[in-house]
Design a protein around this motif. Structure first.
Motif, PDB file in Angstrom:
ATOM      1  N   PRO A 171      14.289 -24.145 -28.253  1.00  0.00           N
ATOM      2  CA  PRO A 171      14.179 -24.471 -26.826  1.00  0.00           C
ATOM      3  C   PRO A 171      15.524 -24.295 -26.132  1.00  0.00           C
ATOM      4  CG  PRO A 171      13.150 -26.174 -28.183  1.00  0.00           C
ATOM      5  CD  PRO A 171      13.880 -25.263 -29.112  1.00  0.00           C
ATOM      6  N   GLY A 172      15.489 -23.842 -24.894  1.00  0.00           N
ATOM      7  CA  GLY A 172      16.719 -23.593 -24.159  1.00  0.00           C
ATOM      8  C   GLY A 172      17.611 -24.811 -24.050  1.00  0.00           C
ATOM      9  N   VAL A 173      17.007 -25.982 -23.951  1.00  0.00           N
ATOM     10  CA  VAL A 173      17.802 -27.201 -23.787  1.00  0.00           C
ATOM     11  C   VAL A 173      18.672 -27.471 -25.011  1.00  0.00           C
ATOM     12  CG1 VAL A 173      16.071 -28.804 -24.734  1.00  0.00           C
ATOM     13  CG2 VAL A 173      17.648 -29.578 -22.931  1.00  0.00           C
ATOM     14  N   ALA A 174      18.300 -26.899 -26.156  1.00  0.00           N
ATOM     15  CA  ALA A 174      19.086 -27.104 -27.376  1.00  0.00           C
ATOM     16  C   ALA A 174      20.467 -26.456 -27.273  1.00  0.00           C
ATOM     17  CB  ALA A 174      18.334 -26.530 -28.578  1.00  0.00           C
ATOM     18  N   LEU A 175      20.639 -25.533 -26.340  1.00  0.00           N
ATOM     19  CA  LEU A 175      21.915 -24.834 -26.180  1.00  0.00           C
ATOM     20  C   LEU A 175      22.855 -25.537 -25.204  1.00  0.00           C
ATOM     21  CD1 LEU A 175      20.412 -21.242 -25.761  1.00  0.00           C
ATOM     22  CD2 LEU A 175      21.143 -22.342 -27.893  1.00  0.00           C
ATOM     23  N   MET A 176      22.373 -26.587 -24.546  1.00  0.00           N
ATOM     24  CA  MET A 176      23.131 -27.152 -23.436  1.00  0.00           C
ATOM     25  C   MET A 176      24.350 -27.955 -23.867  1.00  0.00           C
ATOM     26  SD  MET A 176      21.856 -25.834 -20.853  1.00  0.00           S
ATOM     27  CE  MET A 176      23.012 -26.680 -19.792  1.00  0.00           C
ATOM     28  N   ALA A 177      24.261 -28.680 -24.962  1.00  0.00           N
ATOM     29  CA  ALA A 177      25.390 -29.522 -25.381  1.00  0.00           C
ATOM     30  C   ALA A 177      26.622 -28.676 -25.665  1.00  0.00           C
ATOM     31  CB  ALA A 177      25.006 -30.354 -26.608  1.00  0.00           C
ATOM     32  N   GLU A 178      26.435 -27.564 -26.369  1.00  0.00           N
ATOM     33  CA  GLU A 178      27.554 -26.679 -26.678  1.00  0.00           C
ATOM     34  C   GLU A 178      28.083 -26.014 -25.411  1.00  0.00           C
ATOM     35  OE1 GLU A 178      30.201 -24.849 -29.525  1.00  0.00           O
ATOM     36  OE2 GLU A 178      28.956 -26.656 -29.463  1.00  0.00           O
ATOM     37  N   ALA A 179      27.173 -25.651 -24.503  1.00  0.00           N
ATOM     38  CA  ALA A 179      27.595 -25.009 -23.256  1.00  0.00           C
ATOM     39  C   ALA A 179      28.421 -25.959 -22.401  1.00  0.00           C
ATOM     40  CB  ALA A 179      26.372 -24.534 -22.475  1.00  0.00           C
ATOM     41  N   ALA A 180      28.045 -27.229 -22.378  1.00  0.00           N
ATOM     42  CA  ALA A 180      28.785 -28.210 -21.592  1.00  0.00           C
ATOM     43  C   ALA A 180      30.161 -28.475 -22.191  1.00  0.00           C
ATOM     44  CB  ALA A 180      27.988 -29.506 -21.490  1.00  0.00           C
ATOM     45  N   ARG A 181      30.293 -28.308 -23.510  1.00  0.00           N
ATOM     46  CA  ARG A 181      31.552 -28.613 -24.185  1.00  0.00           C
ATOM     47  C   ARG A 181      32.557 -27.473 -24.059  1.00  0.00           C
ATOM     48  NH1 ARG A 181      34.036 -27.658 -28.881  1.00  0.00           N
ATOM     49  NH2 ARG A 181      32.362 -26.303 -29.643  1.00  0.00           N
ATOM     50  N   GLN A 182      32.086 -26.231 -24.098  1.00  0.00           N
ATOM     51  CA  GLN A 182      32.989 -25.084 -24.109  1.00  0.00           C
ATOM     52  C   GLN A 182      33.202 -24.538 -22.698  1.00  0.00           C
ATOM     53  OE1 GLN A 182      33.109 -22.322 -27.557  1.00  0.00           O
ATOM     54  NE2 GLN A 182      30.957 -22.860 -27.743  1.00  0.00           N
ATOM     55  N   THR A 183      34.441 -24.305 -22.346  1.00  0.00           N
ATOM     56  CA  THR A 183      34.777 -23.736 -21.047  1.00  0.00           C
ATOM     57  C   THR A 183      35.977 -22.805 -21.205  1.00  0.00           C
ATOM     58  OG1 THR A 183      36.238 -25.595 -20.531  1.00  0.00           O
ATOM     59  CG2 THR A 183      33.963 -25.745 -19.749  1.00  0.00           C
ATOM     60  N   PRO A 184      36.178 -21.902 -20.268  1.00  0.00           N
ATOM     61  CA  PRO A 184      37.401 -21.100 -20.295  1.00  0.00           C
ATOM     62  C   PRO A 184      38.638 -21.986 -20.210  1.00  0.00           C
ATOM     63  CG  PRO A 184      35.793 -20.124 -18.810  1.00  0.00           C
ATOM     64  CD  PRO A 184      35.254 -21.464 -19.203  1.00  0.00           C
ATOM     65  N   ALA A 185      39.735 -21.523 -20.749  1.00  0.00           N
ATOM     66  CA  ALA A 185      40.964 -22.311 -20.827  1.00  0.00           C
ATOM     67  C   ALA A 185      41.416 -22.795 -19.459  1.00  0.00           C
ATOM     68  CB  ALA A 185      42.065 -21.469 -21.472  1.00  0.00           C
ATOM     69  N   ASN A 186      41.858 -24.054 -19.422  1.00  0.00           N
ATOM     70  CA  ASN A 186      42.393 -24.642 -18.190  1.00  0.00           C
ATOM     71  C   ASN A 186      43.866 -24.267 -18.074  1.00  0.00           C
ATOM     72  OD1 ASN A 186      43.250 -26.213 -16.067  1.00  0.00           O
ATOM     73  ND2 ASN A 186      42.290 -28.090 -16.797  1.00  0.00           N
TER      74      ASN A 186
END
Length: 288
Positions: A171-186
């Protein structure tokens, strides 16, 4: 007696053969219609007077019109395997009963109003989309005339149901936790606007930290080699340095990124150049 046992065995085999598809159907429906807990959600603010025009521009840049059609009434996807049909949602009909928060939750968290996972929606890309951008897009959706067909999101094959049940199509929602955690460098406040813009656009192809995808789009340190004029031409026309066409990037630039303002293009280029410099200045690991 042998005939009776043979008939009983045939009947048992037939019963198992009939029960297996039924069990697969029930199990796959349970995956599709599982209700996940709805997180507490801060209502988004209403968009300002320029919200509709801004939302129309953002709907193009972020790819809403790519998936849902220029009129946002949904469209068919040409290569739906393992599904037999896949259709994007008619957002003008959703607007009749979706609240602003329902839209925001679907966009940024991959959850529908009742807690069902919203499949094929690129919510992992939009996990960090700002309230003003969401509000503007919602304002634009609500400005459009409501109409068109309300088609199912997909028509499932038995192969698709098998993959859903066995986790091959999570399910797509299973990918959300990792997406929320990873971001381009600040890289600090100076590059905040550029970092934000790449975090809701470039990550779709180049990955959540812009390091590229195996066998696909490259690490965006490559953008550090572009001067302002060459970078602006790439973003506005899809023509790379040396007059080259660069596959999907050229197509996406012409259709979507050409709607960035000059200031936004400059902010993106400034962030990517600073990121490239930071990457080259990282100390190299010494052999153990």
């Amino acid at each position: 007696m042998a005939v009776r046992w043979g008939l009983w065995l045939l009947g048992f085999v037939a019963l198992v053969a009939a029960a297996a598809p039924a069990a697969l159907y029930v199990a796959s429906e349970a995956v599709l219609h599982h209700h996940y807990p709805l997180p507490r959600f801060q209502p988004i603010s209403k968009s300002g007077p320029d919200g509709v025009a801004r939302g129309q521009r953002l709907a193009i840049i972020y790819g809403c019109t790519d998936c849902h059609g220029d009129d946002l009434r949904g469209r068919d996807f040409p290569h739906p395997a393992p599904f037999s049909e896949v259709h994007s949602a008619n957002l003008t009909l959703k607007a009749r009963h979706y609240s602003d928060e329902d839209f925001a939750r679907s966009i940024r968290q991959g959850l529908g109003p009742t807690g069902e996972s919203v499949e094929f929606m690129p919510s992992p890309v939009f996990a960090h989309m700002s309230d003003p951008d969401v509000a503007a897009i919602v304002a634009y959706i609500r400005s459009l005339p409501s109409g068109g067909a309300d088609r199912p999101y997909w028509v499932l094959t038995w192969r698709a149901r098998w993959q859903l049940v066995h986790g091959d199509f999570p399910p797509g929602v299973a990918l959300m936790a990792e997406a929320a955690r990873q971001t381009p460098a600040n890289l600090g406040p100076k590059y905040a606007q550029g970092r934000y813009l790449v975090s809701v656009t470039c990550v779709e192809c180049h990955g959540p930290t812009l390091k590229g995808q195996p066998g696909g789009p490259p690490d965006l340190t490559i953008a550090g080699a572009y001067g302002p004029a060459d970078f602006a031409r790439l973003m506005k026309t899809g023509v790379a340095a040396g007059g080259r066409q660069v596959g999907m990037m050229s197509a996406v630039a012409r259709k979507r990124f050409s709607h960035f303002t000059d200031d936004e293009v400059a902010a993106i280029r400034g962030y990517l150049a600073a990121r490239a410099q930071a990457e080259t200045e990282k100390p190299k690991a010494t052999p153990g």
